[in-house]
Enzyme design. Sequence first.
Site, PDB file in Angstrom:
ATOM      1  N   ASP A 109      -6.735   3.974  12.258  1.00 19.90           N
ATOM      2  CA  ASP A 109      -5.554   3.732  11.427  1.00 19.90           C
ATOM      3  C   ASP A 109      -4.468   4.704  11.888  1.00 19.90           C
ATOM      4  O   ASP A 109      -4.728   5.637  12.656  1.00 19.90           O
ATOM      5  CB  ASP A 109      -5.913   3.897   9.935  1.00 19.90           C
ATOM      6  N   ASP A 144       2.749   0.958   9.809  1.00 14.72           N
ATOM      7  CA  ASP A 144       3.394   0.034   8.875  1.00 14.72           C
ATOM      8  C   ASP A 144       3.914   0.807   7.666  1.00 14.72           C
ATOM      9  O   ASP A 144       3.649   2.005   7.523  1.00 14.72           O
ATOM     10  CB  ASP A 144       2.399  -1.057   8.429  1.00 14.72           C
ATOM     11  N   GLY A 211      -1.770  -2.543   1.685  1.00 17.20           N
ATOM     12  CA  GLY A 211      -1.194  -2.336   0.352  1.00 17.20           C
ATOM     13  C   GLY A 211      -2.060  -2.830  -0.790  1.00 17.20           C
ATOM     14  O   GLY A 211      -1.563  -3.106  -1.885  1.00 17.20           O
TER      15      GLY A 211
HETATM   16  N1  GUN Z   1      -5.237   1.795   4.571  1.00 21.34           N
HETATM   17  C1  GUN Z   1      -5.285   1.265   3.335  1.00 21.34           C
HETATM   18  N2  GUN Z   1      -4.192   0.488   3.131  1.00 21.34           N
HETATM   19  C2  GUN Z   1      -3.452   0.544   4.242  1.00 21.34           C
HETATM   20  C3  GUN Z   1      -2.218  -0.053   4.631  1.00 21.34           C
HETATM   21  O1  GUN Z   1      -1.573  -0.794   3.884  1.00 21.34           O
HETATM   22  N3  GUN Z   1      -1.781   0.239   5.910  1.00 21.34           N
HETATM   23  C4  GUN Z   1      -2.487   1.021   6.753  1.00 21.34           C
HETATM   24  N4  GUN Z   1      -2.019   1.233   7.981  1.00 21.34           N
HETATM   25  N5  GUN Z   1      -3.629   1.597   6.395  1.00 21.34           N
HETATM   26  C5  GUN Z   1      -4.117   1.358   5.161  1.00 21.34           C
END
Ligand code: GUN
Length: 747
Positions: A109, A144, A211
């Site tokens: 992430d 994002d 989200g």
């Molecule tokens: N981890 C939990 N929710 C999100 C999200 O909306 N975007 C990203 N990049 N990681 C997340």
Amino acid sequence: MAAWMDGARDDPEPCKESDRGKFEVVARDGRARIGKIHTAHGVLETPALLPVINPNIRTIEPREMWDRYGIQGLITNSYIIWKHEDLKQHAVEKGVHDLINFPGVIMTDSGTFQSYVYGDVEVGVEEIVEFQRSIGVDIATMLDVFSRPDMSEDEVLQAVQTTIERCEASILAAQDTMLNGPIQGGIHRHLRKQSARGMGQFDFAVHPIGGIVPIMEQHRYKDLAKIMLATIGELPPERPRHMFGCGHPMLFSMLIALGADLFDSAAYALFARDDRLLSPQGTYRLSDLHAWPELVPCVVHWTPEGVRKLKQEERTKLLARYNLEVTLAELSRCKQAVHDGTIWQLAEHRSHQHPALREAFLWLTTRPFTSSVSSDLLDDLVQDDRAAARDYHPSGGIWEQDWSEVVNKQATQRKKGERWGGEDTLSRPHILVAREQLQHRWKPASSGPTDVLVLNGKPGPWRQRCDLLVLRLKHVLPDLEILVQTPLGLLPYSLEDLNPFAQVDGPSWLWKRRINTVLLRQELQRLHIDADRVLILDIGADSLIQEASNLFIKHGLLEEEIRVDDAALPELRDALRRQQILDKLVVCSNVGYEEAASIIDSCTYIIGGTGRVKNVIDKNGTHILSPRLTDGGLSITDMGSKILYNRRTVPVDKEGQHQPTSGFGQGPAVLMVQQDAVEFVLRGRNVFYGFIVACDPWLKAGQTCFIVDEHGALIGHGLAQCDADEALRFRKGIAVRTRSDFSKTFK
Ligand code: GUN
């Protein structure tokens, strides 16, 4: 050496270079799919849970996840690695797989979640993607903008737009690394759609739904279901869909049924830290337990009492294992359910585990479903709290379309009996679609007012019990329309063995329920029957002919007992068989009535030992069709496919400009393949994605389709594995399982 090391697994084989980044679907149940993501660190089979690994706190070692639990992929956070100098240096020098000590697929992430939790992150949009690529992750994530459910609509719109604006730079920075393109949009249907459409334009490998963490934390599962409905249909179907931050096993079946392929979650570790246990039934507190809700391997030698006495660190580790094992077991159950075609039933079952989940489920299944004909199929059968749930949430119509897309993905006829699960059974998507197909395609013999007989009171097969009665009635009252009352709705007698109607697995009282005549008349209307007098006959009676005679005399349709000369029976039986084949061609193979009749009129039949039609032979002595015992459908022979295809009147749309048509009466959908695939298909080989030039918009996974070359000549037929929107987009896997071998049939 730790005990689990005994079972150390080999490192994964990298996929073929040309397959890298491709997603292949190998089995499906409606929108749910079993897939494979091809990467340099092996194949990731979906649906999959990617456990979250915090590079600083490893509750369970990633190596153990690979070796002991067979976990093929995990997710970690590139922002944390980037921020910690020691981690960063290790990752840059030796790669993220070495840092984490995990040989499988690593997704990272980007720091978005940290910005949601802490307010901001100091890393740049390109910088974080370049960093992920430089440390060798398999699937990176762009930066994002997190959309929270409590944001104003304008703020959410900003988040959606800014995320889309960052795509181009992120895609460029990723180069050949697979990249996640997260979908934002809060709880706003139109913004989720806008986000999905916008993000779908770019060359992302995977689309996470972002989200949703606060929504799940607040148990707003109805909102979660709405987000799925709004989003999934807008995304390119050939890309996997990931649920960001979702790891509660209770939610898996519903989300998979709605189209989720990947999950990630730290829940297994976070819940363990709070002495909480995950389960598909919900969450448990260790302090409340006398016995394990699920007896998974890691606790077989432990009692909850014993675990409570452990020191914090040891307890957390054991409970994290427990949570992971339970989570993996539920995922495995879901996979099997997709293979079995029962994922919706599993979701139905799980919906009872939490009131908010039940609310979400009822909200979904009480959406009026629309297809090429508009119908509100539940009305005529449902009389319980589901009707109340729908009234309570007037939809305003906007969600119908999204729900209908889910329903229309379902294959209709199946090879298994339908297990009765209460009134929920009636709103299972494949039941809705089977009813809709029947009501849309089938027509009664007469278009004018008709008397109707409804057979009620016993499960199928009905022919042994009722055939003689039906034949005699057809003799004395040729215009009488005869139907069977099944727990799934009315079924024309000519289709008495059609799945799912004829194969309901449930208690015998299901067939004895009192029929509500108002609802019955509504359903007759949906079947285009202009019903005059409607008689209901309890077929449980011993002397059926006598009972029927009394009923008909009582209602003034007959003056005396039904009597038919035995000599008339063979002809009547022949007419019934003809009607059966005709109706099956229309309902199951989408052939128009006129075409079907002109084919069937000159046919003869080979009758099997049980008195049923085994083969249908045309006027030239060619075997063209066979009724199938498994589902009451029809198998089309190679010769039969030529005859049916020749009746088609519309060209295949080569431009790919799908008109929203059901292709009503045009026979099985057609799929056109490139010239270099032709010789293979002619020899009975399957059709692979990438070789398809065009297809009919009514192509549907699980249904028979015809395969033609670029000039429109028929070269085979088979079972479609995809819908029209998928046929031209997927790049790997089987699009049609070919059932023909024209090289042998037409030597
Ligand atoms: N981890 C939990 N929710 C999100 C999200 O909306 N975007 C990203 N990049 N990681 C997340």
